[in-house]
Motif scaffolding. Structure first.
Motif, PDB file in Angstrom:
ATOM      1  N   TYR A  54       0.803  -1.225   0.000  1.00 55.51           N
ATOM      2  CA  TYR A  54       0.000   0.000   0.000  1.00 55.51           C
ATOM      3  C   TYR A  54       0.836   1.276   0.000  1.00 55.51           C
ATOM      4  CZ  TYR A  54      -4.607  -2.135   0.416  1.00 55.51           C
ATOM      5  OH  TYR A  54      -5.759  -2.830   0.159  1.00 55.51           O
ATOM      6  N   ASN A  55       1.850   1.332   0.827  1.00 56.64           N
ATOM      7  CA  ASN A  55       2.724   2.501   0.878  1.00 56.64           C
ATOM      8  C   ASN A  55       3.967   2.121   1.683  1.00 56.64           C
ATOM      9  OD1 ASN A  55       4.045   4.922   1.099  1.00 56.64           O
ATOM     10  ND2 ASN A  55       2.308   6.080   1.883  1.00 56.64           N
ATOM     11  N   PRO A  56       5.098   1.886   1.013  1.00 59.40           N
ATOM     12  CA  PRO A  56       6.293   1.434   1.746  1.00 59.40           C
ATOM     13  C   PRO A  56       6.796   2.418   2.786  1.00 59.40           C
ATOM     14  CG  PRO A  56       6.805   1.972  -0.546  1.00 59.40           C
ATOM     15  CD  PRO A  56       5.322   1.957  -0.436  1.00 59.40           C
ATOM     16  N   ALA A  57       6.394   3.686   2.710  1.00 54.58           N
ATOM     17  CA  ALA A  57       6.792   4.640   3.747  1.00 54.58           C
ATOM     18  C   ALA A  57       6.191   4.260   5.094  1.00 54.58           C
ATOM     19  CB  ALA A  57       6.359   6.054   3.362  1.00 54.58           C
ATOM     20  N   GLY A  58       5.066   3.537   5.090  1.00 49.64           N
ATOM     21  CA  GLY A  58       4.441   3.100   6.332  1.00 49.64           C
ATOM     22  C   GLY A  58       5.255   2.086   7.109  1.00 49.64           C
ATOM     23  N   LEU A  59       6.294   1.503   6.499  1.00 51.09           N
ATOM     24  CA  LEU A  59       7.165   0.566   7.228  1.00 51.09           C
ATOM     25  C   LEU A  59       7.859   1.256   8.396  1.00 51.09           C
ATOM     26  CD1 LEU A  59       8.813  -1.318   4.216  1.00 51.09           C
ATOM     27  CD2 LEU A  59       6.992  -2.164   5.708  1.00 51.09           C
ATOM     28  N   ASN A  60       8.037   2.565   8.297  1.00 47.29           N
ATOM     29  CA  ASN A  60       8.681   3.305   9.380  1.00 47.29           C
ATOM     30  C   ASN A  60       7.814   3.358  10.633  1.00 47.29           C
ATOM     31  OD1 ASN A  60       9.115   6.400  10.600  1.00 47.29           O
ATOM     32  ND2 ASN A  60      11.007   5.285  10.139  1.00 47.29           N
ATOM     33  N   LYS A  61       6.504   3.093  10.505  1.00 54.59           N
ATOM     34  CA  LYS A  61       5.598   3.116  11.655  1.00 54.59           C
ATOM     35  C   LYS A  61       5.625   1.819  12.453  1.00 54.59           C
ATOM     36  CE  LYS A  61       2.138   6.078   9.382  1.00 54.59           C
ATOM     37  NZ  LYS A  61       0.686   6.198   9.078  1.00 54.59           N
ATOM     38  N   GLN A 118      10.767  -2.137  12.118  1.00 52.36           N
ATOM     39  CA  GLN A 118      10.788  -0.744  11.699  1.00 52.36           C
ATOM     40  C   GLN A 118      11.781  -0.545  10.567  1.00 52.36           C
ATOM     41  OE1 GLN A 118      11.912   2.191  14.640  1.00 52.36           O
ATOM     42  NE2 GLN A 118      10.729   3.783  13.621  1.00 52.36           N
ATOM     43  N   ASP A 119      11.280   0.002   9.456  1.00 49.64           N
ATOM     44  CA  ASP A 119      12.069   0.371   8.286  1.00 49.64           C
ATOM     45  C   ASP A 119      12.485  -0.790   7.387  1.00 49.64           C
ATOM     46  OD1 ASP A 119      11.995   3.094   8.881  1.00 49.64           O
ATOM     47  OD2 ASP A 119      13.797   2.975  10.134  1.00 49.64           O
ATOM     48  N   LEU A 120      12.093  -2.016   7.701  1.00 53.06           N
ATOM     49  CA  LEU A 120      12.515  -3.136   6.858  1.00 53.06           C
ATOM     50  C   LEU A 120      11.487  -4.253   6.911  1.00 53.06           C
ATOM     51  CD1 LEU A 120      14.808  -4.306   5.090  1.00 53.06           C
ATOM     52  CD2 LEU A 120      15.744  -5.331   7.186  1.00 53.06           C
ATOM     53  N   ALA A 121      11.168  -4.804   5.731  1.00 57.43           N
ATOM     54  CA  ALA A 121      10.230  -5.927   5.666  1.00 57.43           C
ATOM     55  C   ALA A 121      10.467  -6.708   4.384  1.00 57.43           C
ATOM     56  CB  ALA A 121       8.778  -5.440   5.717  1.00 57.43           C
ATOM     57  N   PHE A 156      12.025  -1.132   2.229  1.00 58.52           N
ATOM     58  CA  PHE A 156      12.666  -0.424   3.335  1.00 58.52           C
ATOM     59  C   PHE A 156      12.147   1.003   3.367  1.00 58.52           C
ATOM     60  CE2 PHE A 156      15.294   0.697  -0.266  1.00 58.52           C
ATOM     61  CZ  PHE A 156      15.662   2.010  -0.036  1.00 58.52           C
ATOM     62  N   SER A 157      12.343   1.642   4.505  1.00 59.49           N
ATOM     63  CA  SER A 157      11.931   3.042   4.661  1.00 59.49           C
ATOM     64  C   SER A 157      12.938   3.762   5.537  1.00 59.49           C
ATOM     65  CB  SER A 157      10.535   3.130   5.288  1.00 59.49           C
ATOM     66  OG  SER A 157      10.553   2.593   6.601  1.00 59.49           O
ATOM     67  N   ILE A 158      12.790   5.060   5.594  1.00 65.92           N
ATOM     68  CA  ILE A 158      13.664   5.876   6.438  1.00 65.92           C
ATOM     69  C   ILE A 158      12.856   7.050   6.958  1.00 65.92           C
ATOM     70  CG2 ILE A 158      14.488   7.195   4.439  1.00 65.92           C
ATOM     71  CD1 ILE A 158      17.173   7.510   5.889  1.00 65.92           C
ATOM     72  N   GLY A 159      13.096   7.404   8.216  1.00 58.91           N
ATOM     73  CA  GLY A 159      12.444   8.555   8.814  1.00 58.91           C
ATOM     74  C   GLY A 159      13.398   9.727   8.900  1.00 58.91           C
ATOM     75  N   LEU A 160      12.945  10.895   8.459  1.00 60.09           N
ATOM     76  CA  LEU A 160      13.780  12.087   8.455  1.00 60.09           C
ATOM     77  C   LEU A 160      13.168  13.166   9.331  1.00 60.09           C
ATOM     78  CD1 LEU A 160      14.475  12.252   4.611  1.00 60.09           C
ATOM     79  CD2 LEU A 160      15.926  11.236   6.369  1.00 60.09           C
ATOM     80  N   PHE A 161      14.010  14.038   9.837  1.00 60.75           N
ATOM     81  CA  PHE A 161      13.603  15.153  10.690  1.00 60.75           C
ATOM     82  C   PHE A 161      13.123  14.640  12.049  1.00 60.75           C
ATOM     83  CE2 PHE A 161      12.490  16.632   6.279  1.00 60.75           C
ATOM     84  CZ  PHE A 161      13.652  17.377   6.102  1.00 60.75           C
ATOM     85  N   PRO A 162      12.964  15.513  13.027  1.00 59.83           N
ATOM     86  CA  PRO A 162      12.513  15.079  14.358  1.00 59.83           C
ATOM     87  C   PRO A 162      11.179  14.355  14.307  1.00 59.83           C
ATOM     88  CG  PRO A 162      13.379  17.321  14.452  1.00 59.83           C
ATOM     89  CD  PRO A 162      13.312  16.961  13.003  1.00 59.83           C
ATOM     90  N   ASN A 163      11.069  13.312  15.120  1.00 60.35           N
ATOM     91  CA  ASN A 163       9.851  12.500  15.230  1.00 60.35           C
ATOM     92  C   ASN A 163       9.445  11.863  13.898  1.00 60.35           C
ATOM     93  OD1 ASN A 163       9.501  13.223  18.028  1.00 60.35           O
ATOM     94  ND2 ASN A 163       8.690  15.197  17.322  1.00 60.35           N
ATOM     95  N   ASP A 164      10.430  11.637  13.031  1.00 59.59           N
ATOM     96  CA  ASP A 164      10.151  11.019  11.730  1.00 59.59           C
ATOM     97  C   ASP A 164       9.042  11.769  10.993  1.00 59.59           C
ATOM     98  OD1 ASP A 164      12.073   9.078  12.205  1.00 59.59           O
ATOM     99  OD2 ASP A 164      10.637   7.710  13.114  1.00 59.59           O
TER     100      ASP A 164
END
Length: 376
Positions: A54-61, A118-121, A156-164
């Motif tokens: 659905y949205n690979p950015a959601g892996l960071n959650k 988190q960040d990998l699946a 994979f995903s990555i979180g940037l800036f404070p609090n992702d």
């Protein structure tokens, strides 16, 4: 055995992954019961391993380590069709097809196996979609397309800036697509056999696809989040490895979404919106709009929304490692919302084994890793 049943079912139905011959339904490549209970407004909400689709950015959650097995999704729009499928004898296909003249008959089957943190699946899934829609018994021929996708996927995903605040993600997939296309005449229907359908299994090919997504969450108490996903970047095409019939590609799909998270005493509410298939200009805007919400309590989630102009409802229960979900929603199979609704039902079950570590401030593990359900 499951693959055999899918192909037997396909002998009774018209199975399509591209544009349907007799309807204008927008076909998705993967279905989630939780998402459909929310009107399929999910790109900014997804927070588990289905983010791969659905949205690979959601892996960071994702928090902790998850091993998800038996991730089954089964859907239909005819709760009585099971009796017809179980009574297939090899020479009664024409009678069964004639029974459904003028009706829409739909079914979908997904199964999913993933390992995620988190960040990998990464994982694997199979997906079969079944649809039969014959508006007029006088059609001299019936085109049939039969497909099942078997896929390996990693992201994979990555979180940037404070609090992702900004999450970026990518997922890649290798899909083996089995099936093909054929045309049955009225004479062929009278003598239709298993062999004519199962021979389509000799037609298969492999394709490689890429999804990219982002989620931007603003620093506010309501956690407003904007999402954007590009599914099947460019296009996922299949190189034919056996057979002679070209396999339909998976066209790219742009999705934009928005969600919030409102916290209450012992519950949370997540309203969400999606505008999907932005690049599918030929489709009515109303068919590409999705809205919904999820209210989550301790072990219970209640969902509702609007899918392509029709209501959607759903619920989920999580009992230790077991997750059960159900949904009912309307799908537009005509040209514009309000023209021809098809009411559908989906149910899913998953076993999600979860582990977490208790880390001290110096980064050393100060706790024993064990399944989360043993700690509840």
């Amino acid at each position: 055995m499951r693959l055999f049943l899918i192909w037997a079912f396909g002998a009774t139905l018209v199975v399509t992954w591209g544009t349907l011959v007799f309807s204008d339904e927008i076909i998705e490549n993967f279905y989630s019961t939780r998402a459909l209970g929310m009107g399929n407004a999910y790109s900014a909400v997804v927070d588990d391993s289905t983010a791969l689709m659905y949205n690979p950015a959601g892996l960071n959650k994702i928090r902790n380590l998850h091993f998800t097995v038996l991730g089954l999704n089964v859907g239909t729009d005819d709760l009585t069709v099971q009796s017809d499928v179980s009574n297939i004898t090899g020479n009664n296909y024409a009678a069964i097809i004639q029974k459904y003249y003028g009706q829409q008959l739909w079914a979908v089957f997904n199964d999913l196996l993933t390992v995620s943190s988190q960040d990998l699946a990464f994982g694997a899934y199979s997906s079969a979609f079944v649809s039969f829609n014959l508006h007029n018994p006088a059609y001299p021929t019936i085109p049939i397309t039969v497909y099942e996708d078997l896929a390996a996927v990693a992201g994979f995903s990555i979180g940037l800036f404070p609090n992702d605040a900004l999450r970026l993600g990518f997922s890649g997939k290798r899909i083996t697509r089995l099936g093909g296309q054929t045309t049955l005449t009225a004479q062929t229907l009278a003598t239709l056999s298993n062999t004519q359908i199962t021979n389509l299994m000799n037609n298969y090919g492999t394709g490689y696809g890429l999804d990219a997504g982002l989620i931007l969450e603003l620093p506010a108490s309501s956690h407003p989040a904007f999402s954007c996903v590009w599914h099947d970047v460019g296009q996922t095409a299949f190189s034919l490895q056996s057979g002679t019939t070209p396999l339909l590609p998976i066209d790219n799909n742009f999705v934009a979404g928005f969600s919030m998270r409102l916290e209450g005493a012992g519950f949370s509410v997540k309203p969400s919106f999606d505008f999907s298939h932005i690049n599918l200009y030929s489709e009515d805007i109303g068919k590409r709009f999705h809205a919904g919400a999820e209210i989550t309590f301790s072990i219970l989630s209640i969902r509702g929304g609007v899918n392509e102009g029709y209501p959607a409802v759903g619920a989920g229960v999580k009992l230790k490692a077991f997750q059960f979900d159900a949904a009912a929603y309307g799908e537009e199979i005509g040209v514009f919302p309000g023209q021809q609704e098809d009411i559908r039902y989906m149910a899913s079950m998953a076993i999600d084994l979860e582990w977490e570590s208790n880390f001290s401030l110096n980064g050393k593990n100060s706790g024993v890793i064990r399944p989360a359900y043993q700690r509840r």
